[in-house]
Scaffold this active site. Structure first.
Site, PDB file in Angstrom:
ATOM      1  N   GLU A   1      31.530  62.894   7.137  1.00 28.36           N
ATOM      2  CA  GLU A   1      30.216  62.828   7.784  1.00 28.36           C
ATOM      3  C   GLU A   1      29.827  64.138   8.449  1.00 28.36           C
ATOM      4  OE1 GLU A   1      27.853  59.896  10.909  1.00 28.36           O
ATOM      5  OE2 GLU A   1      29.334  59.114   9.515  1.00 28.36           O
TER       6      GLU A   1
ATOM      7  N   ASP B   1      32.009  58.118   8.872  1.00 33.02           N
ATOM      8  CA  ASP B   1      32.442  57.253   9.964  1.00 33.02           C
ATOM      9  C   ASP B   1      32.551  55.804   9.504  1.00 33.02           C
ATOM     10  OD1 ASP B   1      32.535  59.408  11.593  1.00 33.02           O
ATOM     11  OD2 ASP B   1      30.779  58.896  12.796  1.00 33.02           O
TER      12      ASP B   1
ATOM     13  N   TYR C   1      38.176  56.184  17.604  1.00 36.77           N
ATOM     14  CA  TYR C   1      36.753  56.110  17.282  1.00 36.77           C
ATOM     15  C   TYR C   1      35.948  55.568  18.465  1.00 36.77           C
ATOM     16  CZ  TYR C   1      32.568  54.992  14.534  1.00 36.77           C
ATOM     17  OH  TYR C   1      31.281  54.928  14.044  1.00 36.77           O
TER      18      TYR C   1
END
Length: 740
Positions: A8, A104, A308
């Site tokens: 990403e 992601d 994350y």
């Protein structure tokens, strides 16, 4: 054949490339023996502008609304078109046999990659990398367990459905409001209900009528006793009643009715998800939700020391438990070394208080990774956020806090009195403290609930004499306490985030099914978008900040009046998110959801067109825009005041003042910097004024000042921010307005 990996962002792409031994550099990619790693820059592809569908939508007119293209198309974002071409070129290489999506791991990440692939028109086998941290170990494990991309097709469908619904409703409602009222107005399914919550809170504060309440504290037996009424409350609204009680018990003899001793345990709070982390960071350090997210992204992507960040779960999955010792080892820096060393002396187990596979959706709670970092390398904000994550992580691994709680009840002259005390036997997780003098876990949760229930709270006394039932206590003269009920506090970013996450109390509907749905879908927006929504409201001048409190502007209040009623309620977004979740799980079809959205879009445009309400600029100044000649508006930005042109196509902006970190020497509040050039000066709400040059000299002489280089750097930052466009979802759309 080689595998093409699409990340990403460049930073993540380079990390993956290093692990996969891709060292050969190219135009927007890195290559090795078996893999080619390329990357997006966030979104490279977006839904096409209305203007691209034909002449009918190039000019903003009510007659051409609603805009309902038969099929919504996608287009390459111009400013990142070069990178899109680089990714496309790699996808079409003959030696590329498959594509690995490594964006992601979430709904939006899926959309980033699949739109690039769809726009390029490439058809090759696809796999999915699904990881929650970007450490070398996590990347290796992820590539050892790649999944078929088909497993995430429904997640992609849900992402497309969300994007298309926002396009249809948001752009149509925005165009309709703008054309109808000839003003820069916008509304949306999340931002408008958020405005409505702020409005409701302000109405509660404005309409609140304070009431005086009274309590009684009496000293006896070496401690203080609190009066309790017959309905078990520690306060009364009757001053006459409390005076009578005081007169009757003063110098009276009380008898101990009951002595209760309990061995209690207090457990650590849950691990952080993004919203709870943003709330604590705002309450403890004053960080905005956006700042906290930015710090987290840097800790996640650059330093790789946290997992994350955009998660809505506060639990771990069972497979993470075996990695806990390595994560504890990574946390041994700073003040946490002794706690970590003690934890590592015995096996670390995951218990049900923080490990539950059923309570984890896409990503587990935010915890440290197995990678360590020197705290000296982190900026102030990064360090504070990292320490919050570490302290919460270590807290759940420590044993519960054990304490003995004593409650003694005394009866005197027909009245009841109570005293409470506690003695901590084992501090357990309570020894964990946040850095910087703040104590995030100092107060027991039981205390807070008790205080809320009791109004005039009965405080715990850390040491109490021993009492026995039947013992007589001589009551000395008491003291009447007095207070007033308080209105709800204005929203801060912390409390607004909490309200967005759980907006049930702001629903007008009494439908329990809808309330349940709203709770199950996680409230307004998602954990990943709430910070951006708040920033958009600030940057479109619909809300403003006074100290730490958030307030509606005149524009915000008027938008609520003018927007279709359905768009102002949390119920709508709850229904949307529920249906999107069903699409992601394969329980619902995207086409059915889209049909409902198209019908709804038709209805809201009709409502706006038929409205007899008007919009009025009440912040017009007498100053004319130097570019287009129209009168300028004075607006309160999140960090100061500025002049903006009322004509969005013009876009002129000028800073009038900026809130700084410089503290007033008289009242110690943050001062504003106003003026230009040599006339720049600091001003404070208390009336204090000081020229910038005098401020610099004073600070330099005191040895605590900022350098000229720092000031210039700050001023350049201000100028850059002043040039930036208003950051809202429809900024580019507004820039193309041609009213007719």
């Amino acid at each position: 054949m080689k595998s093409l990996v699409i990340a990403e962002k460049p930073s993540v792409g380079r990390d993956i490339a290093r692990v996969l031994d891709c060292k050969k550099g190219g135009n927007g990619f890195l290559e090795g023996k078996d893999y080619i790693v390329t990357w997006a820059l966030g979104h490279l592809v977006e839904l096409s502008d209305p203007e691209s569908y034909g002449e009918q939508w190039k000019v903003w007119k009510m007659e051409t609304l609603p805009m309902l293209p038969e099929k919504l198309e996608i287009q390459v974002i111009k400013k990142t078109g070069k990178q899109y071409q680089a990714v496309k070129t790699q996808m079409y290489r003959k030696d590329v046999g498959e594509i690995i999506i490594a964006t992601d791991a979430g709904r939006e990440g899926e959309l980033v990659a699949r739109w690039i692939i769809q726009k390029a028109g490439v058809r090759k086998p696809m796999k999915r990398l699904w990881i929650s941290s970007v450490t070398d170990k996590a990347i290796r494990q992820g590539f050892a367990n790649l999944r078929d991309a088909k497993e995430y097709r429904n997640l992609y469908e849900a992402a497309v459905a969300r994007a298309e619904a926002d396009w249809l409703v948001g752009l149509n409602a925005t165009r309709a409001l703008t054309v109808k009222h000839n003003a820069q107005l916008s509304c949306g399914r999340v931002q408008t209900p958020t405005l409505a919550m702020i409005a409701k809170r302000e109405a509660q504060i404005k309409g609140f009528k304070p009431k005086t309440y009274y309590g009684l504290k009496v000293k006896g037996g070496g401690i203080f006793w609190s009066w309790k009424s017959k309905n078990n409350s520690a306060a009364t609204y009757s001053e006459e009643e409390i005076k009578k009680v005081k007169e009757s018990v003063t110098n009276g003899s009380g008898v101990v009715e009951e002595v209760k001793k309990k061995q209690q345990k207090s457990y650590a709070p849950l691990l952080y998800d993004l919203t709870s982390l943003q709330q604590d960071a705002n309450s403890l350090f004053g960080f905005s939700a956006k700042q906290t997210l930015n710090y987290m992204q840097r800790l996640y992507e650059h330093y790789k020391v946290v997992t994350y960040p955009r998660t809505d779960s506060r639990y771990l999955t069972q497979d993470i438990v075996e990695t806990l010792p390595e994560r504890v080892k990574a946390c041994r820096g700073g003040d946490y070394g002794p706690v970590c060393s003690r934890l590592l002396k015995s096996p670390i187990r995951g218990n049900a208080s923080f490990v539950n596979d059923k309570k984890v959706s896409d990503h587990h709670a935010i915890i440290p990774t197995e990678q360590s970092v020197s705290l000296r390398d982190l900026e102030y904000g990064e360090r504070k956020i990292y320490e919050l994550v570490v302290s919460r992580f270590l807290a759940v691994l420590l044993p519960p806090c054990e304490y003995e709680q004593t409650e003694v009840a005394v009866f005197c002259e027909g009245e009841h009195f109570t005293a409470k005390g506690r003695v901590i036997r084992e501090p357990g997780w309570q020894e964990i403290r946040t850095i910087g003098g703040q104590t995030a876990y100092e107060d027991f949760q039981e205390d807070a609930a008790y205080e809320k229930r009791e109004n005039d709270a009965l405080k715990f006394q850390e040491s109490m004499p021993e009492f026995t039932e039947g013992q007589k206590i001589l009551f000395e003269e008491g003291r009447i306490t007095e207070g007033q009920t308080k209105p709800p506090a204005p929203f801060t970013e912390a409390t607004l985030l909490a309200a967005m996450e759980n907006p049930v109390k702001y629903m007008e509907s009494s439908d329990q099914g809808l309330k349940k749905t709203l709770g199950e879908t996680g409230g307004l927006g998602t954990v990943a978008t709430r910070a951006d929504i708040i920033e958009k409201l600030f940057n479109s001048f619909m809300i403003e900040k006074k100290e730490q409190s958030i307030h509606l502007t005149s524009k915000g209040r008027q938008v609520l009046e003018l927007a279709p009623q359905g768009l102002t309620s949390p119920e709508l977004t709850a229904k949307w998110e529920q249906e999107l979740a069903d699409i992601a799980k394969g329980k619902a079809k995207k086409k059915d959801f889209e049909a409902k959205i198209r019908n709804y879009t038709v209805d809201i445009v009709k409502d706006i067109a038929a409205s007899s309400k008007t919009y009025r600029h009440d912040n017009l100044t007498g100053k004319k825009c130097p570019d287009c000649g129209k009168l300028l508006l004075e607006v309160n930005h999140k960090n100061g005041r500025m002049l903006v042109c009322q004509d969005r196509e013009c876009g002129y902006r000028k800073n009038l003042s900026r809130v700084t970190n410089a503290r007033c020497p008289q009242c110690h509040k943050k001062m504003e910097l106003v003026g230009e050039g040599d006339n720049q000066r600091f001003v404070c709400v208390c009336g204090y004024r000081e020229k910038l040059s005098a401020f610099e000299k004073r600070k330099k002489e005191s040895g605590g000042g900022v350098s000229k280089k720092d000031v210039n750097k700050y001023m350049n930052k201000m100028k850059q921010e002043a040039k930036e466009p208003v950051n809202n979802a429809f900024a580019e759309a507004f820039a193309k307005i041609k009213l007719q």
